[in-house]
Design a protein around this motif. Sequence first.
Motif, short mmCIF file in Angstrom:
data_model
loop_
_atom_site.label_atom_id
_atom_site.label_comp_id
_atom_site.label_asym_id
_atom_site.label_seq_id
_atom_site.Cartn_x
_atom_site.Cartn_y
_atom_site.Cartn_z
N ALA A 1 0.83 -1.21 0.00
CA ALA A 1 0.00 0.00 0.00
C ALA A 1 0.86 1.26 0.00
N ALA A 2 1.93 1.28 0.83
CA ALA A 2 2.80 2.46 0.89
C ALA A 2 3.53 2.66 -0.43
N SER A 3 4.04 1.57 -0.99
CA SER A 3 4.73 1.65 -2.28
C SER A 3 3.77 2.09 -3.38
N GLY A 4 2.54 1.56 -3.32
CA GLY A 4 1.54 1.93 -4.32
C GLY A 4 1.18 3.40 -4.27
N ALA A 5 1.11 3.96 -3.06
CA ALA A 5 0.79 5.38 -2.92
C ALA A 5 1.88 6.24 -3.56
N ARG A 6 3.14 5.90 -3.27
CA ARG A 6 4.24 6.67 -3.88
C ARG A 6 4.23 6.52 -5.40
N LEU A 7 3.92 5.32 -5.87
CA LEU A 7 3.87 5.07 -7.30
C LEU A 7 2.74 5.87 -7.95
N ALA A 8 1.64 6.05 -7.22
CA ALA A 8 0.51 6.82 -7.74
C ALA A 8 0.92 8.24 -8.10
N ALA A 9 1.77 8.83 -7.27
CA ALA A 9 2.22 10.20 -7.55
C ALA A 9 3.00 10.26 -8.85
N THR A 10 3.78 9.21 -9.12
CA THR A 10 4.61 9.20 -10.33
C THR A 10 3.77 9.06 -11.59
N ILE A 11 2.71 8.25 -11.52
CA ILE A 11 1.92 7.97 -12.73
C ILE A 11 0.64 8.80 -12.81
N SER A 12 0.48 9.79 -11.92
CA SER A 12 -0.79 10.52 -11.83
C SER A 12 -1.16 11.22 -13.15
N LYS A 13 -0.16 11.68 -13.90
CA LYS A 13 -0.45 12.37 -15.16
C LYS A 13 -0.63 11.39 -16.31
N SER B 1 10.09 14.70 3.27
CA SER B 1 9.05 15.07 2.31
C SER B 1 8.27 16.28 2.80
N ALA B 2 8.00 16.31 4.11
CA ALA B 2 7.15 17.35 4.67
C ALA B 2 7.77 18.73 4.56
N VAL B 3 9.08 18.82 4.83
CA VAL B 3 9.72 20.13 4.85
C VAL B 3 9.75 20.77 3.46
N ARG B 4 9.71 19.95 2.44
CA ARG B 4 9.67 20.48 1.07
C ARG B 4 8.27 20.97 0.70
N MET B 5 7.28 20.30 1.28
CA MET B 5 5.89 20.65 0.97
C MET B 5 5.42 21.87 1.75
N ALA C 1 3.08 10.76 -1.26
CA ALA C 1 2.33 10.90 -2.51
C ALA C 1 1.58 12.22 -2.54
N GLN C 2 0.93 12.57 -1.43
CA GLN C 2 0.17 13.83 -1.37
C GLN C 2 1.08 15.04 -1.55
N ALA C 3 2.29 14.95 -1.00
CA ALA C 3 3.25 16.04 -1.19
C ALA C 3 3.63 16.17 -2.66
N SER C 4 3.90 15.04 -3.30
CA SER C 4 4.27 15.06 -4.72
C SER C 4 3.14 15.59 -5.58
N LEU C 5 1.89 15.31 -5.18
CA LEU C 5 0.73 15.76 -5.94
C LEU C 5 0.29 17.17 -5.55
N ASN C 6 1.00 17.77 -4.58
CA ASN C 6 0.71 19.12 -4.10
C ASN C 6 -0.70 19.24 -3.53
N ASP C 7 -1.16 18.15 -2.89
CA ASP C 7 -2.47 18.14 -2.23
C ASP C 7 -2.24 18.57 -0.78
N LYS C 8 -2.18 19.89 -0.57
CA LYS C 8 -1.72 20.43 0.72
C LYS C 8 -2.67 20.09 1.86
N ALA C 9 -3.98 20.21 1.63
CA ALA C 9 -4.94 19.95 2.71
C ALA C 9 -4.86 18.51 3.18
N ALA C 10 -4.87 17.58 2.23
CA ALA C 10 -4.79 16.17 2.59
C ALA C 10 -3.45 15.84 3.24
#
Length: 536
Positions: free
Chosen positions: A386-398, A486-490, A434-443
């Motif tokens: 699940a954790a790996s899949g979430a990170r992968l989701a950010a990469t393939i989101s587009k 990840s957090a400090v970059r976001m 993944a949320q940081a990579s997708l710039n989903d700040k609220a989530a």
Amino acid sequence: MRFPRTLVLVGTLTCSTLLPAQIIITDDDGPRRPREAREATPETPESKKAKAERDAMAESLLNRAYSLTKQTSDTETAFILARLAQASSRNHPQRAKEWAEEVFNLTANLPNNMQRSQYETMALTAMSEVDPEKAIEMLPRLETPNNRDGQPQPEVRLSVTAMLFNRYWQRKGMDGVETLRAAARQMGESGAYPYMAINLLIRQVKSKDAEKSKEILNEALAFFNRRPTAGNGNEQFAMFLRSNREEIPTPLLKDMLEKLVSQAVNLKNDTSTSMVLATESGTAAKLDNAASIFLFQLMPMIRSLDADWAKRLENQYQELRAAADFARSGEQRMMVTRSVGGGPGGEPPRAMMEEMRAMEIDELSARDPQRALKMNAELTDPSVRAASGARLAATISKSDPEQAAELLKKAKEAIAEAKEPMDKLRILVGLAQAQASLNDKAAFEATLQTSYTLGEELFRKGIDKNPTAPVFTQPGFDAMQRLTMSAVRMDYQATMQRLDAVRSPLLQALLLISAAEGLDPDARPRGQGMRIRIES
């Protein structure tokens, strides 16, 4: 990485049974993206200004972490200093040198155990990044840990020396060969000849001076009877023989192999090391004592010299049969774990192999997302998948938004289903990344708060239960390090607010260091060891 006993990851090996072998060392200390990619991006006045601002913020965080050592024990302070040395080596080299020296000054008064050796190794590695000459000079200060419960501890000098020699060679080239030979001889006189490091040197020198490389080889072989036989000493010597067997006269090689096989009998009761041979579909064979592991590494050479002798050994050591069949199948992946201390079983932690595969998926996702998706689906640990899949989701989101959404949905469902707090934290961190990579700040901010609360609770309970365990083995620590980077970059301000609320001075200091590293957009989390690849 928690388990009833302390485990130190030695490496992931990819090897072929063909000979000779080539050993490639990569220190797993959070390398940035490839130099070529960094240099391809031209610097502008704006980018230089932004970098200077980031460096100043990072330096402030590092100094704040250092100030917290007034509230920590000497052992805790040694680890904080070692991490400070690592984190400052790229952009603040003078501070790195000072903190690395301070580690050794402090540890001189600590018990000579594995924790001390690991912290000194981290400091020495950091020193080698900024001043390889000074690192070689400091090498004799790194001592072998005392035996624990009658079991020899890993010879830490051997692995770190390969890295130090490589960096010194990169700085000095042929002009530094005699210094490295002298350092190797000094270690050899104390029973720790650095065969892996010298093997790398032989290969480098051979391309420039073949006669000199033979001279170094013969010198190394002269330490055969004084080589380290405990811990990873035998493993490194086996690699050395495999890599150089074409240069060693056959009668001499067979004589050494016969002595090594005879001596392997004395290692049958040494269960401090286990080797798991794994394919992508799972474990194929396991060797659970030093004798079997050592013989397995010698078997390709033995088989090439005397097939009947090899067969007799496989019959004598039952566990070698499955390993031998696996080895004959061609290329394979092996994970080597070294355990320190007692405890039953000797098997690696449940998720360790899965975590190693997840790291491969992270590295593969950008260049081959379909292959990464397939590997992710094959992971058997639900939390790692699940954790790996979430990170992968950010990469393939587009490129594949529907698949990305499905992976994120599965990660959220897995959090609700996870029964173990550590599994829940692992997924939360993957989701936050993944949320940081997708710039989903609220989530991201909601996940961040939940993750820090759970992580700090796990860390505190771990310290209460086992206060003498190495800090980096405490539950929640590694996950919180990765989360902080990840957090400090976001969201820098939100991350600082969370770190200000951390109650443990030890944990707060270490997360401040991770935040300082995270400000470098090219940095990745640092590991506690190195990767070793053996290629034919």
